[in-house]
Design a protein around this motif. Structure first.
Motif, PDB file in Angstrom:
ATOM      1  N   VAL A  50       0.714  -1.208   0.014  1.00 14.79           N
ATOM      2  CA  VAL A  50       0.517   0.503   0.098  1.00 14.79           C
ATOM      3  C   VAL A  50       0.852   0.974  -0.677  1.00 14.79           C
ATOM      4  O   VAL A  50       0.274   2.450  -0.392  1.00 14.79           O
ATOM      5  CB  VAL A  50      -0.916   0.089   0.919  1.00 14.79           C
ATOM      6  N   HIS A  51       2.630   1.379   0.038  1.00 15.09           N
ATOM      7  CA  HIS A  51       2.946   2.032  -0.220  1.00 15.09           C
ATOM      8  C   HIS A  51       3.762   2.342  -1.331  1.00 15.09           C
ATOM      9  O   HIS A  51       5.187   1.554  -0.958  1.00 15.09           O
ATOM     10  CB  HIS A  51       3.543   2.466   1.028  1.00 15.09           C
ATOM     11  N   VAL A  52       3.837   2.576  -2.248  1.00 11.25           N
ATOM     12  CA  VAL A  52       5.035   2.982  -3.631  1.00 11.25           C
ATOM     13  C   VAL A  52       4.619   4.138  -4.192  1.00 11.25           C
ATOM     14  O   VAL A  52       3.959   5.037  -4.157  1.00 11.25           O
ATOM     15  CB  VAL A  52       4.297   1.609  -4.593  1.00 11.25           C
ATOM     16  N   HIS A  53       6.092   4.139  -4.447  1.00 13.37           N
ATOM     17  CA  HIS A  53       6.612   5.840  -5.927  1.00 13.37           C
ATOM     18  C   HIS A  53       6.533   5.492  -6.669  1.00 13.37           C
ATOM     19  O   HIS A  53       8.134   4.883  -6.757  1.00 13.37           O
ATOM     20  CB  HIS A  53       7.346   6.923  -4.304  1.00 13.37           C
ATOM     21  N   ALA A  90      -0.839   3.863  -4.537  1.00 12.94           N
ATOM     22  CA  ALA A  90       0.585   4.864  -5.459  1.00 12.94           C
ATOM     23  C   ALA A  90       0.283   5.967  -4.651  1.00 12.94           C
ATOM     24  O   ALA A  90      -0.564   6.695  -4.763  1.00 12.94           O
ATOM     25  CB  ALA A  90       0.551   5.134  -7.166  1.00 12.94           C
ATOM     26  N   MET A  91       1.329   6.363  -4.453  1.00 10.50           N
ATOM     27  CA  MET A  91       1.862   7.888  -3.037  1.00 10.50           C
ATOM     28  C   MET A  91       1.654   8.991  -4.065  1.00 10.50           C
ATOM     29  O   MET A  91       1.093   8.689  -6.108  1.00 10.50           O
ATOM     30  CB  MET A  91       1.848   7.482  -2.464  1.00 10.50           C
ATOM     31  N   PRO A  92       0.887   9.299  -3.882  1.00 13.74           N
ATOM     32  CA  PRO A  92       0.361  11.370  -4.467  1.00 13.74           C
ATOM     33  C   PRO A  92       1.753  12.562  -4.899  1.00 13.74           C
ATOM     34  O   PRO A  92       1.138  13.442  -5.251  1.00 13.74           O
ATOM     35  CB  PRO A  92      -0.745  11.648  -3.899  1.00 13.74           C
ATOM     36  N   ASN A  93       2.650  12.139  -4.250  1.00  7.85           N
ATOM     37  CA  ASN A  93       3.620  13.240  -4.616  1.00  7.85           C
ATOM     38  C   ASN A  93       4.145  13.027  -5.724  1.00  7.85           C
ATOM     39  O   ASN A  93       5.640  12.004  -6.719  1.00  7.85           O
ATOM     40  CB  ASN A  93       5.133  12.814  -3.137  1.00  7.85           C
ATOM     41  N   VAL A  94       3.553  13.425  -6.752  1.00 12.63           N
ATOM     42  CA  VAL A  94       3.762  12.632  -8.382  1.00 12.63           C
ATOM     43  C   VAL A  94       3.085  14.333  -8.888  1.00 12.63           C
ATOM     44  O   VAL A  94       3.516  15.514  -7.721  1.00 12.63           O
ATOM     45  CB  VAL A  94       3.451  12.386  -9.442  1.00 12.63           C
ATOM     46  N   ASP A  95       4.030  15.169  -9.974  1.00 14.92           N
ATOM     47  CA  ASP A  95       3.661  16.632 -10.662  1.00 14.92           C
ATOM     48  C   ASP A  95       2.480  16.467 -11.424  1.00 14.92           C
ATOM     49  O   ASP A  95       3.142  15.973 -12.833  1.00 14.92           O
ATOM     50  CB  ASP A  95       5.171  17.240 -10.952  1.00 14.92           C
ATOM     51  N   PRO A  96       1.502  16.788 -11.995  1.00 16.01           N
ATOM     52  CA  PRO A  96       0.376  17.572 -10.627  1.00 16.01           C
ATOM     53  C   PRO A  96       0.514  16.563  -9.875  1.00 16.01           C
ATOM     54  O   PRO A  96      -0.223  15.033 -10.117  1.00 16.01           O
ATOM     55  CB  PRO A  96      -0.593  17.753 -11.315  1.00 16.01           C
ATOM     56  N   VAL A  97       0.099  16.454  -8.804  1.00 15.23           N
ATOM     57  CA  VAL A  97      -0.347  16.393  -7.073  1.00 15.23           C
ATOM     58  C   VAL A  97      -1.967  15.981  -7.991  1.00 15.23           C
ATOM     59  O   VAL A  97      -2.420  16.520  -8.289  1.00 15.23           O
ATOM     60  CB  VAL A  97      -0.371  17.307  -5.855  1.00 15.23           C
TER      61      VAL A  97
END
Length: 425
Positions: free
Chosen positions: A58-61, A90-97
């Motif tokens: 449950v915790h992937v970038h 998939a964690m939300p620290n991407v661009d755009p959030v």
């Protein structure tokens, strides 16, 4: 309608390995039993290896969109399949959030189009994963988010976190928290203590995690939210969560493989491959994490897979990026280091890496039974191998476990009845 027959597998029954064949039909498990005689479009010989429900993380970038020099949806989910994972968050620290319903819907569509495994998508808690402006919780849920998180950043304001918990609780979304009080981190790059002092590096004290966690647990009790604690790393955090569970607070938590297997005592020099957040803690903290895993305080294992480019993990811990990869190494490392020495049973490891995360987050995964989705992983528990960066399919090769000797290679990964990874002989 396609059918696949997996012959000569070993499956867990009452925590014992038993021979079995498994018939997959139209994306689901159709039959399980010894020496099945059904005809099939494809027959796969498992060679008496261990067949499990697919692993769940449950915790992937995935770093996609916006940070694709580090990872993409395609490479990250191939790495997941290489490690035996069939469902990831998939964690939300991407661009755009993904902080609006439209952005979440776009992420869900991208994942569906490009991923090789099932991807559950997080939305952020606040706009841009920063500040105090909360997202539209009902909107992001309806757009496909399975949970919310600002992972990579702690929510610094108690009022913001409380209102976020109330909003998430109203719409039935779990809230997964990176607990870190920025005012207590002191710009640290590793665990505060004698090792940091010896290396001349600034340290992050345990209280930076546990103080914010204590705050959040009280807010979770007041709001009734499903509060999930990401990558627990300290003895104090384990104690707080244990006490909170006894008090009836709806809290779950995860631990990462590296915090179970390494401590700051393993940092003998300034090595950026050993820089992660939260940092590797003391041997006492590691012992508390293992105890929490064994007594049920810690609910699951999650990798916190955090790929970076080679350039970002070079030089000193003072300047290198936080984070290591984990999807391709987690099962083999934990089987070798915890199951073989009989700290955990194989059944406990599967529960922690598959069944429980799926159950607690409401994911349709984590079961090996008739009627369940045909999401499976086949592991070789007999033959040792060496973790090799050149065999990794993730773009990130930033792992301190390269060169470790392990048992438990993934031989085959099946998602919705389709083979998405097959080990080359």
């Amino acid at each position: 309608m396609t059918t696949t027959l997996i012959r000569n597998a070993q499956i867990l029954q009452h925590d014992q390995l038993q021979p079995a064949d498994v018939l997959l039909q139209d994306g689901r498990i159709h039959a399980i039993g010894p020496q099945l005689t059904a005809s099939a479009d494809e027959v796969i010989d498992a060679h008496h290896h261990f067949l499990s429900s697919g692993l769940v993380d449950v915790h992937v970038h995935l770093r996609d969109p916006g940070l694709t020099a580090k990872e993409t949806i395609e490479t990250g989910t191939l790495a997941a399949a290489h490690g035996g994972f069939t469902t990831i968050g998939a964690m939300p620290n991407v661009d755009p959030v993904p902080d609006t319903p439209a952005r979440v819907a776009a992420m869900v569509a991208r994942n569906r189009a490009r991923a090789h495994v099932h991807v559950a998508q997080y939305a952020s808690i606040t706009t841009g994963r920063a500040g105090d402006q909360l997202v539209d919780f009902a909107g992001v849920r309806d757009a496909g988010a399975f949970a919310v998180s600002n992972d990579g950043s702690g929510v610094q304001t108690a009022e913001t976190m409380y209102q976020a918990m109330c909003g998430a609780a109203r719409v039935g979304l779990p809230l997964a928290a990176h607990v870190e009080d920025d005012s207590l981190t002191h710009h640290g790059v590793m665990n505060a203590g004698p090792v940091a002092d010896k290396l001349g590096l600034p340290g992050i004290p345990n209280v930076a995690e546990s103080a914010q966690l204590a705050r959040d647990l009280m807010l979770a009790e007041a709001s009734g939210v499903h509060y999930h604690v990401c990558h627990v790393s300290t003895a104090q955090s384990v104690r707080l969560i244990r006490d909170a569970k006894r008090a009836g607070i709806h809290v779950t938590c995860e631990v990462s493989p590296h915090h179970l297997l390494l401590t700051d005592a393993d940092i003998t020099q300034d090595d950026p491959m050993l820089k992660m957040n939260p940092p590797l803690r003391s041997p006492r903290d590691r012992a508390a994490l293992l105890a929490g895993l064994l007594d049920g305080t810690i609910d699951m294992i999650a990798t916190d897979h955090a790929p970076h480019t080679a350039e970002q993990k070079q030089g000193s811990m003072a300047t290198a990026a936080f984070g290591i990869t984990g999807l391709e190494t987690a099962f083999a490392l934990l089987y070798t280091q915890l199951v073989q020495p009989r700290i955990l049973t194989l059944g406990q490891l599967v529960k922690l890496m598959s069944t429980r995360p799926a159950q607690l987050f409401g994911l349709n995964a984590g079961e090996l039974k008739v009627g369940a989705p045909a999401d499976l992983a086949l592991f070789d528990l007999a033959h040792p191998y060496t973790i090799d960066a050149q065999r990794m399919v993730s773009k990130g090769r930033n792992s301190p476990f390269i060169g470790w000797h392990v048992v438990g290679a993934t031989c085959l990964t099946v998602v919705a009845g389709n083979v998405v990874y097959r080990k080359e002989n």
